[in-house]
Motif scaffolding. Structure first.
Motif, PDB file in Angstrom:
ATOM      1  N   SER A  26      13.653  -2.556  26.205  1.00 16.11           N
ATOM      2  CA  SER A  26      13.706  -1.259  25.548  1.00 16.11           C
ATOM      3  C   SER A  26      14.898  -0.410  25.976  1.00 16.11           C
ATOM      4  N   SER A  27      15.998  -1.050  26.251  1.00 13.79           N
ATOM      5  CA  SER A  27      17.220  -0.335  26.596  1.00 13.79           C
ATOM      6  C   SER A  27      18.316  -0.696  25.615  1.00 13.79           C
ATOM      7  N   VAL A  28      19.176   0.274  25.358  1.00 17.77           N
ATOM      8  CA  VAL A  28      20.378   0.028  24.575  1.00 17.77           C
ATOM      9  C   VAL A  28      21.506  -0.147  25.578  1.00 17.77           C
ATOM     10  N   VAL A  29      22.203  -1.270  25.471  1.00 20.19           N
ATOM     11  CA  VAL A  29      23.272  -1.599  26.413  1.00 20.19           C
ATOM     12  C   VAL A  29      24.539  -1.877  25.624  1.00 20.19           C
ATOM     13  N   VAL A  30      25.624  -1.196  26.013  1.00 13.98           N
ATOM     14  CA  VAL A  30      26.896  -1.334  25.312  1.00 13.98           C
ATOM     15  C   VAL A  30      27.962  -1.744  26.326  1.00 13.98           C
ATOM     16  N   PRO A  31      28.719  -2.804  26.041  1.00 15.25           N
ATOM     17  CA  PRO A  31      29.792  -3.195  26.956  1.00 15.25           C
ATOM     18  C   PRO A  31      30.856  -2.103  27.048  1.00 15.25           C
ATOM     19  N   PHE A  32      31.432  -1.971  28.238  1.00 14.61           N
ATOM     20  CA  PHE A  32      32.508  -0.998  28.458  1.00 14.61           C
ATOM     21  C   PHE A  32      33.770  -1.775  28.796  1.00 14.61           C
ATOM     22  N   ASP A  33      34.849  -1.490  28.093  1.00 11.84           N
ATOM     23  CA  ASP A  33      36.123  -2.169  28.317  1.00 11.84           C
ATOM     24  C   ASP A  33      36.930  -1.378  29.341  1.00 11.84           C
ATOM     25  N   GLY A  34      36.666  -1.645  30.605  1.00 14.76           N
ATOM     26  CA  GLY A  34      37.349  -0.949  31.683  1.00 14.76           C
ATOM     27  C   GLY A  34      36.586  -1.128  32.976  1.00 14.76           C
ATOM     28  N   SER A  35      37.025  -0.413  33.989  1.00 13.38           N
ATOM     29  CA  SER A  35      36.416  -0.535  35.312  1.00 13.38           C
ATOM     30  C   SER A  35      35.128   0.286  35.409  1.00 13.38           C
ATOM     31  N   PHE A  36      34.351  -0.005  36.426  1.00 16.73           N
ATOM     32  CA  PHE A  36      33.141   0.763  36.698  1.00 16.73           C
ATOM     33  C   PHE A  36      33.492   2.231  36.910  1.00 16.73           C
ATOM     34  N   GLU A  37      34.537   2.486  37.662  1.00 17.83           N
ATOM     35  CA  GLU A  37      34.966   3.866  37.932  1.00 17.83           C
ATOM     36  C   GLU A  37      35.359   4.589  36.648  1.00 17.83           C
ATOM     37  N   ASP A  38      36.068   3.900  35.771  1.00 18.96           N
ATOM     38  CA  ASP A  38      36.434   4.506  34.487  1.00 18.96           C
ATOM     39  C   ASP A  38      35.193   4.815  33.659  1.00 18.96           C
ATOM     40  N   ALA A  39      34.223   3.909  33.686  1.00 18.83           N
ATOM     41  CA  ALA A  39      32.993   4.109  32.918  1.00 18.83           C
ATOM     42  C   ALA A  39      32.191   5.288  33.461  1.00 18.83           C
ATOM     43  N   THR A  40      32.078   5.406  34.788  1.00 22.02           N
ATOM     44  CA  THR A  40      31.312   6.524  35.347  1.00 22.02           C
ATOM     45  C   THR A  40      31.996   7.845  35.033  1.00 22.02           C
ATOM     46  N   PHE A  41      33.318   7.869  35.089  1.00 21.41           N
ATOM     47  CA  PHE A  41      34.048   9.089  34.739  1.00 21.41           C
ATOM     48  C   PHE A  41      33.836   9.430  33.269  1.00 21.41           C
ATOM     49  N   ALA A  42      33.878   8.434  32.400  1.00 22.93           N
ATOM     50  CA  ALA A  42      33.705   8.657  30.967  1.00 22.93           C
ATOM     51  C   ALA A  42      32.308   9.169  30.651  1.00 22.93           C
TER      52      ALA A  42
END
Length: 142
Positions: free
Chosen positions: A20-36
């Motif tokens: 029951s989760s929506v999961v979307v790939p992120f094209d970048g680093s973990f740090e970039d994703a957390t900032f975004a």
């Protein structure tokens, strides 16, 4: 810009669903994703109440519970609420308090970096799901 928004919207609509989760790939680093993700939340005028460092906890406590499996390289959950959306859904049904606060996660495993959120029940809680989908779309788009 419109093509990017459409592509992200379609990706969200077709995103992998696990538990029951929506999961979307992120094209970048973990740090970039957390900032975004942080930026997408704050840009909506919302306040992040807490960042749960789930990945650190799991990595730190694995041996203590008899496991050597690394589930995530890193994983954080951004926890927040929206006064407007929460009031709407709780005025419709005060027991929607059970779904508050809301969270968006960022995780990295062997498959890469991903961003996602828990799915919510049909009805008024779809307002929350739309809010979370918008946050994730903004984060992934950046």
């Amino acid at each position: 810009m419109k093509k990017t928004v459409l592509a992200v919207t379609l990706a969200l609509a077709n995103a992998a669903h696990a538990d029951s989760s929506v999961v979307v790939p992120f094209d970048g680093s973990f740090e970039d994703a957390t900032f975004a993700v942080e930026s997408a939340i704050v840009d909506r005028g919302l306040v992040i109440d807490y960042v749960s460092h789930v990945g650190e906890m799991l990595n730190r406590t694995g041996a203590d519970v008899g496991s050597d499996v690394q589930l995530f390289k890193e994983a954080d959950i951004f926890v927040f609420c929206s006064a407007v959306v929460s009031r709407d859904v709780m005025e419709a049904d005060p027991m929607n308090i059970a779904h508050c606060p809301y969270g968006v996660f960022v995780a990295e495993n062997a498959d890469g970096v991903m961003v996602g959120y828990r799915e919510y029940p049909e009805g008024e809680m779809q307002q929350v799901q739309a809010l979370l989908a918008g946050i994730v779309a903004d984060a992934v788009e950046n």
